[in-house]
Design an enzyme around this catalytic site. Sequence first.
Site, mmCIF file in Angstrom:
data_model
loop_
_atom_site.group_PDB
_atom_site.id
_atom_site.type_symbol
_atom_site.label_atom_id
_atom_site.label_comp_id
_atom_site.label_asym_id
_atom_site.label_seq_id
_atom_site.Cartn_x
_atom_site.Cartn_y
_atom_site.Cartn_z
ATOM 1 N N LYS A 76 0.785 -1.301 0.073
ATOM 2 C CA LYS A 76 0.015 0.059 -0.181
ATOM 3 C C LYS A 76 0.788 1.375 -0.072
ATOM 4 C CE LYS A 76 -3.751 1.909 2.726
ATOM 5 N NZ LYS A 76 -4.599 1.819 4.009
ATOM 6 N N SER A 151 -9.606 1.772 2.992
ATOM 7 C CA SER A 151 -8.855 2.535 2.116
ATOM 8 C C SER A 151 -7.572 1.723 1.452
ATOM 9 C CB SER A 151 -8.024 3.618 2.808
ATOM 10 O OG SER A 151 -7.160 3.076 3.868
ATOM 11 N N SER A 175 -10.040 -0.801 7.053
ATOM 12 C CA SER A 175 -9.329 -0.494 5.830
ATOM 13 C C SER A 175 -8.794 -1.544 5.118
ATOM 14 C CB SER A 175 -8.413 0.610 5.690
ATOM 15 O OG SER A 175 -9.071 1.710 5.869
#
Length: 481
Positions: A76, A151, A175
Amino acid sequence: MTQYTLKQAGSLLQSKQISAVELASAYLAAIAEKNPALNGYITIDQDKTLAEARAADERIAQGNASALTGVPVAYKDIFCQTGWRSACASKMLDNFIFPYTATVVQNLLDEGMVTLGRTNMDEFAMGSTNENSFYGAAKNPWNPEHVPGGSSGGSAAVVAARLAPAALGSDTGGSIRQPASHCGITGIKPTYGTVSRFGMVAYASSFDQAGPMAQTAEDCAILLNAMAGFDPKDSTSFEREKEDYTRDLDKPLKGVKIGLPKEYFSEGNSTDVQTALQNTIDLLKAQGAELVEVSLPQTKLSIPAYYVLASAEAGTNLSRYDGVRYGHRAAQFGDLEEMYGKTRAEGFGSEVKRRIMIGTYVLSHGYYDAYYLKAQKLRRLVADDFQTAFARCDLILAPTAPSAAPKIGADTSPVETYLSDIYTIAVNLAGLPALTLPAGFSGGGLPVGVQLVGNYFAEAKILGAAHQIQLNSDWHGKRPE
């Protein structure tokens, strides 16, 4: 070659049936073909990836390899790595190259894993749809008209699309788990403090936790073995003996008590989610698990408590982005104060600005007691609810989200979007571990997941239960066309 699970890829590399360079090259070719439409990756560096793969092959040839050496992994965009851009999907850090490496990334590099790139996300991890990215929304590989969740939407999307065997995500309010549910993969948020936060750009420091995302619970367990551990660079890291998170994978579910929170099995869940829950309940019953009703009465208060506390911490953490030392700086300004204002107005997106303003408001004089202090008290009540429930059960089964992934650009208010995290946020307030695994599909063909929640440091128990479910189902083996 890109269809292998993480464990399968590792076994093939160790037996020298494939090389790390061959495997990395196959993923890079697939990324070049599919990522322009998916937008799951926002940073790729083919030369760096192949250099790491060549080093992995040398290590395997020398007999100095781990079970993960040569296996590719995606990160990420919130994790720092020397020489790589990590922008947190924000204009504020666009083209910022970090001079140091996050501990969790270094742990995987030490194992010999190969970096594929940085994945898309909601800006500074603030969002539930991946639409709050400076680089554009990532798409759901099952249907590009729908969001992948957020996210960590990019990480979920690339694993589901088989553009990585595994990826790292971060989970502040769901997330990892929510996008894993929307994309039909497995993801676990460990107990707060299990995985180092050093080098993971902060959103809300008392909530943020890194975790693995992969096709299976077994893959997540293998990856968590390498990720977890005490880190003196992180003041919130727990100093505990090293665990083997694969130890319960073969443990049967017979006699395991599964709690069903009555507040989570409500009319607010879509028919698809209700079906996924029933699918899982049927599997658990068939394997001899015992089902007991439990209550988590403070769940309804978890969303307001979370957004007060997380926004307060975000407002403080993001105050460092002022254009002075690094990141975006406004081109034109009259004085220092104007530079601060213009830089932050230009550098942050609308959702980040919204949460900074909420955080500033609840910490301001006259509102601290009314909002922030009250939210902290609610946080304790939420944690107490879970302890009461775990006195009656070993694990809790719950929905991950009230519905399957919504469409990109859906006309929903910020509050409606926040409500989509109703089942994940309480876990973060309490700091507990929880895993999402695929449990069915919606009428429109989108994946639907459920989550297993455990008590503190019960990751091995959660992963074992999830693995047993996956041995007796095939939802995790499905992949988008």
